[in-house]
Design a protein around this motif. Structure first.
Motif, PDB file in Angstrom:
ATOM      1  N   TYR A  10      81.133 -45.689 -11.828  1.00 59.31           N
ATOM      2  CA  TYR A  10      81.817 -47.009 -12.070  1.00 59.31           C
ATOM      3  C   TYR A  10      80.764 -48.200 -11.895  1.00 59.31           C
ATOM      4  O   TYR A  10      80.195 -48.032 -11.066  1.00 59.31           O
ATOM      5  CB  TYR A  10      82.891 -47.120 -11.406  1.00 59.31           C
ATOM      6  CG  TYR A  10      83.851 -48.248 -11.353  1.00 59.31           C
ATOM      7  CD1 TYR A  10      83.463 -49.382 -10.560  1.00 59.31           C
ATOM      8  CD2 TYR A  10      84.742 -48.554 -12.567  1.00 59.31           C
ATOM      9  CE1 TYR A  10      84.282 -50.431 -10.859  1.00 59.31           C
ATOM     10  CE2 TYR A  10      85.250 -49.713 -12.808  1.00 59.31           C
ATOM     11  CZ  TYR A  10      85.141 -51.008 -11.828  1.00 59.31           C
ATOM     12  OH  TYR A  10      85.807 -51.960 -11.955  1.00 59.31           O
ATOM     13  N   ARG A  12      80.728 -52.332 -12.374  1.00 58.18           N
ATOM     14  CA  ARG A  12      81.405 -53.681 -12.920  1.00 58.18           C
ATOM     15  C   ARG A  12      80.339 -54.823 -12.344  1.00 58.18           C
ATOM     16  O   ARG A  12      79.759 -54.845 -11.419  1.00 58.18           O
ATOM     17  CB  ARG A  12      82.703 -53.867 -11.985  1.00 58.18           C
ATOM     18  CG  ARG A  12      83.214 -54.860 -12.661  1.00 58.18           C
ATOM     19  CD  ARG A  12      84.791 -55.136 -11.916  1.00 58.18           C
ATOM     20  NE  ARG A  12      84.502 -55.442 -10.469  1.00 58.18           N
ATOM     21  CZ  ARG A  12      84.429 -56.624  -9.703  1.00 58.18           C
ATOM     22  NH1 ARG A  12      84.209 -57.759 -10.562  1.00 58.18           N
ATOM     23  NH2 ARG A  12      84.363 -56.647  -8.478  1.00 58.18           N
ATOM     24  N   GLU A  91      79.362 -60.562  -8.726  1.00 57.10           N
ATOM     25  CA  GLU A  91      80.069 -59.566  -8.279  1.00 57.10           C
ATOM     26  C   GLU A  91      79.077 -58.418  -8.756  1.00 57.10           C
ATOM     27  O   GLU A  91      79.169 -58.360  -9.966  1.00 57.10           O
ATOM     28  CB  GLU A  91      81.203 -59.486  -8.187  1.00 57.10           C
ATOM     29  CG  GLU A  91      82.041 -60.591  -7.714  1.00 57.10           C
ATOM     30  CD  GLU A  91      83.395 -60.444  -7.821  1.00 57.10           C
ATOM     31  OE1 GLU A  91      84.216 -61.564  -7.412  1.00 57.10           O
ATOM     32  OE2 GLU A  91      83.856 -59.855  -8.694  1.00 57.10           O
ATOM     33  N   GLU A  93      79.528 -54.139  -8.556  1.00 57.72           N
ATOM     34  CA  GLU A  93      80.156 -53.139  -7.867  1.00 57.72           C
ATOM     35  C   GLU A  93      79.875 -51.563  -8.493  1.00 57.72           C
ATOM     36  O   GLU A  93      79.625 -51.639  -9.767  1.00 57.72           O
ATOM     37  CB  GLU A  93      81.661 -53.220  -8.051  1.00 57.72           C
ATOM     38  CG  GLU A  93      82.385 -52.159  -7.121  1.00 57.72           C
ATOM     39  CD  GLU A  93      84.031 -52.330  -7.049  1.00 57.72           C
ATOM     40  OE1 GLU A  93      84.466 -53.458  -7.707  1.00 57.72           O
ATOM     41  OE2 GLU A  93      84.539 -51.373  -6.563  1.00 57.72           O
ATOM     42  N   LYS A  95      79.612 -47.470  -8.413  1.00 49.07           N
ATOM     43  CA  LYS A  95      80.072 -46.109  -7.670  1.00 49.07           C
ATOM     44  C   LYS A  95      79.125 -45.095  -8.421  1.00 49.07           C
ATOM     45  O   LYS A  95      79.039 -45.110  -9.731  1.00 49.07           O
ATOM     46  CB  LYS A  95      81.240 -45.612  -7.914  1.00 49.07           C
ATOM     47  CG  LYS A  95      82.436 -46.324  -6.986  1.00 49.07           C
ATOM     48  CD  LYS A  95      83.802 -45.973  -7.081  1.00 49.07           C
ATOM     49  CE  LYS A  95      84.828 -47.122  -6.577  1.00 49.07           C
ATOM     50  NZ  LYS A  95      85.971 -46.823  -7.110  1.00 49.07           N
ATOM     51  N   HIS A 100      78.584 -45.891  -3.051  1.00 55.29           N
ATOM     52  CA  HIS A 100      79.295 -47.093  -3.619  1.00 55.29           C
ATOM     53  C   HIS A 100      78.694 -48.270  -3.076  1.00 55.29           C
ATOM     54  O   HIS A 100      78.659 -48.565  -1.712  1.00 55.29           O
ATOM     55  CB  HIS A 100      80.617 -46.836  -2.833  1.00 55.29           C
ATOM     56  CG  HIS A 100      81.698 -47.836  -3.537  1.00 55.29           C
ATOM     57  ND1 HIS A 100      82.925 -47.770  -2.823  1.00 55.29           N
ATOM     58  CD2 HIS A 100      81.683 -48.865  -4.318  1.00 55.29           C
ATOM     59  CE1 HIS A 100      83.519 -49.172  -3.376  1.00 55.29           C
ATOM     60  NE2 HIS A 100      82.807 -49.685  -4.334  1.00 55.29           N
TER      61      HIS A 100
ATOM     62  N   SER B   2      88.769 -44.123 -12.228  1.00 58.03           N
ATOM     63  CA  SER B   2      88.366 -45.290 -11.300  1.00 58.03           C
ATOM     64  C   SER B   2      89.739 -46.226 -10.868  1.00 58.03           C
ATOM     65  O   SER B   2      90.700 -46.210 -11.820  1.00 58.03           O
ATOM     66  CB  SER B   2      87.582 -46.343 -12.120  1.00 58.03           C
ATOM     67  OG  SER B   2      88.205 -46.924 -13.357  1.00 58.03           O
ATOM     68  N   GLN B   5      90.619 -52.333 -10.751  1.00 58.30           N
ATOM     69  CA  GLN B   5      89.900 -53.473 -10.045  1.00 58.30           C
ATOM     70  C   GLN B   5      90.740 -54.104  -9.234  1.00 58.30           C
ATOM     71  O   GLN B   5      91.627 -54.864  -9.826  1.00 58.30           O
ATOM     72  CB  GLN B   5      89.039 -54.186 -11.164  1.00 58.30           C
ATOM     73  CG  GLN B   5      88.561 -55.139 -10.998  1.00 58.30           C
ATOM     74  CD  GLN B   5      88.182 -56.118 -12.227  1.00 58.30           C
ATOM     75  OE1 GLN B   5      87.673 -55.455 -12.969  1.00 58.30           O
ATOM     76  NE2 GLN B   5      88.270 -57.276 -12.081  1.00 58.30           N
TER      77      GLN B   5
END
Lengths: 151, 131
Positions: A10, A12, A91, A93, A95, A100, B2, B5
């Motif tokens: 993941y 972001r 930010e 993020e 994984k 993580h 996932s 968020q």
């Protein structure tokens, strides 16, 4: 580098600020199934609200993973990084398998901001990784949808 | 899968702002056409390769509409991937098959594949791993 398409993945990234022109931000998100979501909010002069979604191939996902792994961002931590402020916030993020990370920091105008921080080495990794990821995502989005992402 | 968020900016995707536009496609699986062409990703590109090198390798298979060879923002060398857009599906497909088998670009083997795929079928329990 072993590529395991079953491992969790993941990503972001968000950069933005709230100001006179409202909430201006850029955000993108990759999921393991290939879904990429891209959002660009700019209220300057005229409202520009871009929300795009597509599915990238596994080949693209593995390349994103390679870029992340090569950067070694997973080894860093944001404890000494500048906190978000009025100028803005970032930010990140990620994984990746069992790793993580979730980093939050201020906007970084230039490499000078990185050099002047309390953790220039770590922040430099973040600074360049973000640029490389943005570059990749802008190419993907602009080619697929024939739009010019606003930087 | 996932998790959703969670952040303190729930206003980012309220209402209309939560509608993400995508291109229409027929039922999957398989590669997905982009707005005006077919895009492939090329990986493992030699650090010092130039756009011309990539262009020359790929234009053998058909006219190229677009080419992005992005640089590593820190070093200035190429990052290692490129995105190449063909007008025609057949040209892109030919390029994928041929260039994967060839000696590559600037003497270094590369891996070529489709860049986009159709969305997984709604209600499917598992993602299709093979495109």
């Amino acid at each position: 580098m072993q590529v395991n398409s079953n491992e969790e993945f993941y990503l972001r990234y968000y950069v933005g600020h709230k100001g006179v022109y409202g909430h201006e931000f850029l955000e993108f998100e990759f999921r393991n199934d290939g879904r990429l979501r891209y959002a660009n909010n700019s209220n300057y002069k005229q409202d520009v609200l871009i929300r795009k979604e597509c599915f990238v191939s596994e080949a693209v996902i593995t390349e994103i993973k390679r870029i992340i792994e090569d950067s070694e961002i997973i080894k860093e931590n944001d404890s000494k990084w500048p906190a978000p402020d009025k100028i803005g916030r970032q930010e990140l993020e990620i994984k990746l398998g069992n790793n993580h990370i979730s980093f939050t920091t201020s906007k970084l105008g230039s490499i000078q901001d990185v050099q002047n921080s309390q953790d220039p080495d770590g922040l430099r990794v973040f600074f360049y990784l973000v640029q490389d990821l943005k570059c990749f995502v802008f190419s993907i989005i602009s080619l697929h949808f024939r739009i010019k992402p606003v930087n | 899968m996932s998790k959703k968020q969670t952040n303190d900016n729930s206003d980012r995707y309220k209402g209309e702002a939560g509608n993400f536009q995508s291109l229409e496609s027929d039922d999957g699986p398989g590669p997905m056409k982009s707005i005006e062409g077919w895009i492939v990703i090329v990986k493992g590109i030699h650090e010092e390769a130039q756009e011309d090198d990539v262009f020359d390798a790929f234009s053998k298979y058909g006219p190229i509409k677009n080419l992005h060879l992005n640089l590593d923002r820190r070093t200035g060398f190429v990052k290692g991937y490129a995105l190449v857009e063909f007008n025609e599906y057949q040209h892109a497909s030919d390029a994928i098959n041929a260039i994967n088998k060839s000696e590559g670009i600037c003497g270094k083997k590369v891996q070529v594949d489709w860049a986009f795929k159709k969305p997984p079928k709604k209600g499917a329990l598992k993602q299709t791993k093979k495109q």
